[in-house]
Write a protein that holds these residues in place. Structure first.
Motif, PDB file in Angstrom:
ATOM      1  N   LEU A  59       2.699  10.698  -1.569  1.00 15.20           N
ATOM      2  CA  LEU A  59       2.863  10.642  -0.118  1.00 15.20           C
ATOM      3  C   LEU A  59       2.191   9.370   0.406  1.00 15.20           C
ATOM      4  CD1 LEU A  59       2.751  13.597   2.335  1.00 15.20           C
ATOM      5  CD2 LEU A  59       1.548  11.503   2.934  1.00 15.20           C
ATOM      6  N   GLY A  62       4.497   6.445  -0.088  1.00 13.70           N
ATOM      7  CA  GLY A  62       5.513   6.322   0.961  1.00 13.70           C
ATOM      8  C   GLY A  62       4.944   5.680   2.212  1.00 13.70           C
TER       9      GLY A  62
ATOM     10  N   ILE B  32      14.144   3.307   2.215  1.00  8.02           N
ATOM     11  CA  ILE B  32      13.598   3.657   0.903  1.00  8.02           C
ATOM     12  C   ILE B  32      14.535   4.675   0.256  1.00  8.02           C
ATOM     13  CG2 ILE B  32      11.679   4.763  -0.330  1.00  8.02           C
ATOM     14  CD1 ILE B  32       9.796   3.747   1.849  1.00  8.02           C
ATOM     15  N   VAL B  57      12.995   3.311  -5.501  1.00  4.82           N
ATOM     16  CA  VAL B  57      11.814   3.847  -6.180  1.00  4.82           C
ATOM     17  C   VAL B  57      12.252   4.840  -7.248  1.00  4.82           C
ATOM     18  CG1 VAL B  57       9.644   5.116  -5.902  1.00  4.82           C
ATOM     19  CG2 VAL B  57      10.432   3.586  -4.073  1.00  4.82           C
ATOM     20  N   LEU B  59      11.469   7.693  -9.838  1.00  2.00           N
ATOM     21  CA  LEU B  59      10.481   8.770  -9.869  1.00  2.00           C
ATOM     22  C   LEU B  59      10.353   9.331 -11.279  1.00  2.00           C
ATOM     23  CD1 LEU B  59      11.973  10.640  -6.792  1.00  2.00           C
ATOM     24  CD2 LEU B  59      10.044   9.035  -6.747  1.00  2.00           C
ATOM     25  N   GLU B  64       8.361  14.264  -6.394  1.00  2.00           N
ATOM     26  CA  GLU B  64       7.703  13.064  -5.862  1.00  2.00           C
ATOM     27  C   GLU B  64       8.497  12.478  -4.698  1.00  2.00           C
ATOM     28  OE1 GLU B  64       6.065  11.561 -10.246  1.00  2.00           O
ATOM     29  OE2 GLU B  64       7.306  10.240  -9.042  1.00  2.00           O
ATOM     30  N   ALA B  67       7.646  14.153  -1.268  1.00  2.02           N
ATOM     31  CA  ALA B  67       6.387  13.692  -0.681  1.00  2.02           C
ATOM     32  C   ALA B  67       6.479  12.218  -0.269  1.00  2.02           C
ATOM     33  CB  ALA B  67       5.233  13.896  -1.673  1.00  2.02           C
ATOM     34  N   LEU B  68       7.170  11.424  -1.067  1.00  5.48           N
ATOM     35  CA  LEU B  68       7.363  10.007  -0.748  1.00  5.48           C
ATOM     36  C   LEU B  68       8.079   9.846   0.591  1.00  5.48           C
ATOM     37  CD1 LEU B  68       7.264   7.027  -2.118  1.00  5.48           C
ATOM     38  CD2 LEU B  68       9.690   7.432  -2.476  1.00  5.48           C
ATOM     39  N   GLY B  71       5.722  10.657   3.476  1.00  9.06           N
ATOM     40  CA  GLY B  71       4.792   9.560   3.741  1.00  9.06           C
ATOM     41  C   GLY B  71       5.471   8.391   4.426  1.00  9.06           C
ATOM     42  N   ALA B  72       6.687   8.079   3.980  1.00  8.07           N
ATOM     43  CA  ALA B  72       7.435   6.979   4.594  1.00  8.07           C
ATOM     44  C   ALA B  72       7.702   7.268   6.062  1.00  8.07           C
ATOM     45  CB  ALA B  72       8.758   6.764   3.847  1.00  8.07           C
ATOM     46  N   TYR B  73       8.049   8.508   6.360  1.00  2.89           N
ATOM     47  CA  TYR B  73       8.341   8.869   7.749  1.00  2.89           C
ATOM     48  C   TYR B  73       7.084   8.745   8.619  1.00  2.89           C
ATOM     49  CZ  TYR B  73      10.007  11.358  11.832  1.00  2.89           C
ATOM     50  OH  TYR B  73      10.346  11.679  13.119  1.00  2.89           O
ATOM     51  N   LEU B  74       5.935   9.105   8.067  1.00  2.00           N
ATOM     52  CA  LEU B  74       4.692   8.949   8.835  1.00  2.00           C
ATOM     53  C   LEU B  74       4.499   7.488   9.245  1.00  2.00           C
ATOM     54  CD1 LEU B  74       2.086  11.175   6.930  1.00  2.00           C
ATOM     55  CD2 LEU B  74       3.450  11.751   8.950  1.00  2.00           C
TER      56      LEU B  74
END
Lengths: 199, 183
Positions: A59, A62, B32, B57, B59, B64, B67-68, B71-74
């Motif tokens: 996370l 990302g 992404i 990316v 994986l 993964e 979760a990736l 995190g990208a959206y955050l």
């Protein structure tokens, strides 16, 4: 029996690492790591997980890819990192220059009755990270090394993983907000501005 | 033993459906694209990897990618996860993140274990894929005709990002062409 070399106090380590944190973006793995960062002071740029075990580091990947101009720190435990062990290879392959991972390694599953993790039997997460291709790897056993780690987290322009060997302790609970949508919206607003809620 | 992919009977246009998905990614600002490779996704993966504006990316396991994407959206970037139906089961607990936090999440799943499948080991997860996604509150759309791919993927992308939830598009084995092993 806990390994005698595990002497560092995790709450003290985390508080020191987050001193003068500035604009650091912070993800914490579920359980004790999330309580640790909250004990150091809840913050709009914190994203503490309450689940998604094994997902903290990736996370963080990302977030680091989406925000290349900001530093992203993931703080997690040895049990959580072991569950997402493959993500170390994924992260090393991407080599995000702004991602740092700190594993607080007490060699136990602290939340579930103190069962031993594989790091108690010799699994070396730092060596695994190095073998995956992490360019910067540390194993930290002494408090005087923490200031250097804090400085690297803030300033280094390269992918870093640090294993910090910590004592098995019973710390007071410091629970972050548990509403996931709130946590998501809070950090997005803090990073992207309040207009992010309207898009 | 050689591997071939049979031509889908209904695919008469010269344009490949993977290009339609790529066009949606570009129009919808997907920055992404993560994946565990699947033969059915090869063309789309190649298009994404050769685009300097898309971060591809690879994986080690499909969860993964969940979760990736979160995190990208955050951080303000849109992601998509490409996988084969056999990877859906690997994602189950990580999909809690999507549901609990109301993350937008888009995944495109090439189906195995159905139409003309030669490998019996693919059948259980392939047949269990829609129910597994539904159990974790991911909306499921299915495409069997090449001409439907563009609009369905576009609609799924809009739904995921406008309503902040998980949406999966199942790309049927009938669309992709069943993999066959010849003696």
């Amino acid at each position: 029996m806990q390994n005698a070399s595990l002497m560092l106090d995790r709450r003290t380590v985390v508080r020191e690492l987050l001193r003068d944190r500035g604009e650091l973006l912070l993800v914490a793995g579920l359980g004790t790591s999330a309580w640790d960062i909250t004990a150091a002071g809840d913050h709009a740029l914190n994203f503490p997980l309450w689940g998604a075990m094994g997902g903290a580091a990736v996370l963080g990947l990302g977030l680091a890819l989406a925000q290349p101009s900001r530093k992203v720190l993931v703080i997690t435990g040895d049990g959580e990192m072991l569950m997402g062990i493959g993500s170390l290879a994924t992260i090393a392959a991407q080599r995000p220059h702004n991602l740092r991972i700190v594993v607080l390694d007490n060699e136990h599953y602290g939340e579930t009755g103190r069962q031993r993790t594989h790091t108690a039997s010799g699994t070396d997460l730092a060596a695994i990270a190095r073998a995956c291709g992490f360019p910067q790897v540390r194993t930290i056993r002494a408090m005087h090394e923490i200031e250097g780690l804090r400085s690297d987290i803030q300033q280094m322009n390269d992918l870093l993983l640090a294993v910090v060997k910590v004592a098995l302790t019973d710390d007071p609970l410091a629970l972050p907000p548990r509403d996931g949508a709130y946590l998501k919206n809070r950090i997005r607003s803090a990073i992207l501005g309040p207009d992010s809620m309207l898009r | 033993m050689t591997t071939t992919v049979s031509q889908p009977a209904n695919h008469s246009q010269s344009r490949h459906w993977a290009s339609d998905i790529y066009d949606v990614f570009k129009a919808q600002d997907i920055g992404i694209v993560s994946y565990v490779p699947d033969a059915g996704h090869t063309k789309l993966i190649n298009l994404c990897e050769s685009d300097t504006e898309i971060r591809a990316v690879t994986l080690t396991t499909e969860e993964e990618g969940v979760a990736l994407a979160a995190g990208a959206y955050l951080g303000g970037k849109r992601a998509a996860l490409l996988m084969q139906s056999s990877g859906v089961g690997n994602c189950i607990n990580m999909l809690s993140l999507v549901r609990t936090c109301s993350f937008p999440f888009l995944t495109l799943i090439t189906m195995r274990g159905e139409w003309g499948e030669f490998n019996p080991w693919q059948v259980p997860m392939g047949q269990g894929t829609p129910a597994t996604l539904a159990a974790m509150d991911v909306l499921v759309e299915r495409v069997t005709e090449a001409r439907e791919v563009h609009d369905t993927v576009l609609a799924a992308t809009r739904l995921a990002f406008n309503s902040s939830r998980g949406v999966a598009v199942l790309l049927s084995q009938r669309l992709i062409g069943a993999k066959q092993f010849l003696e």
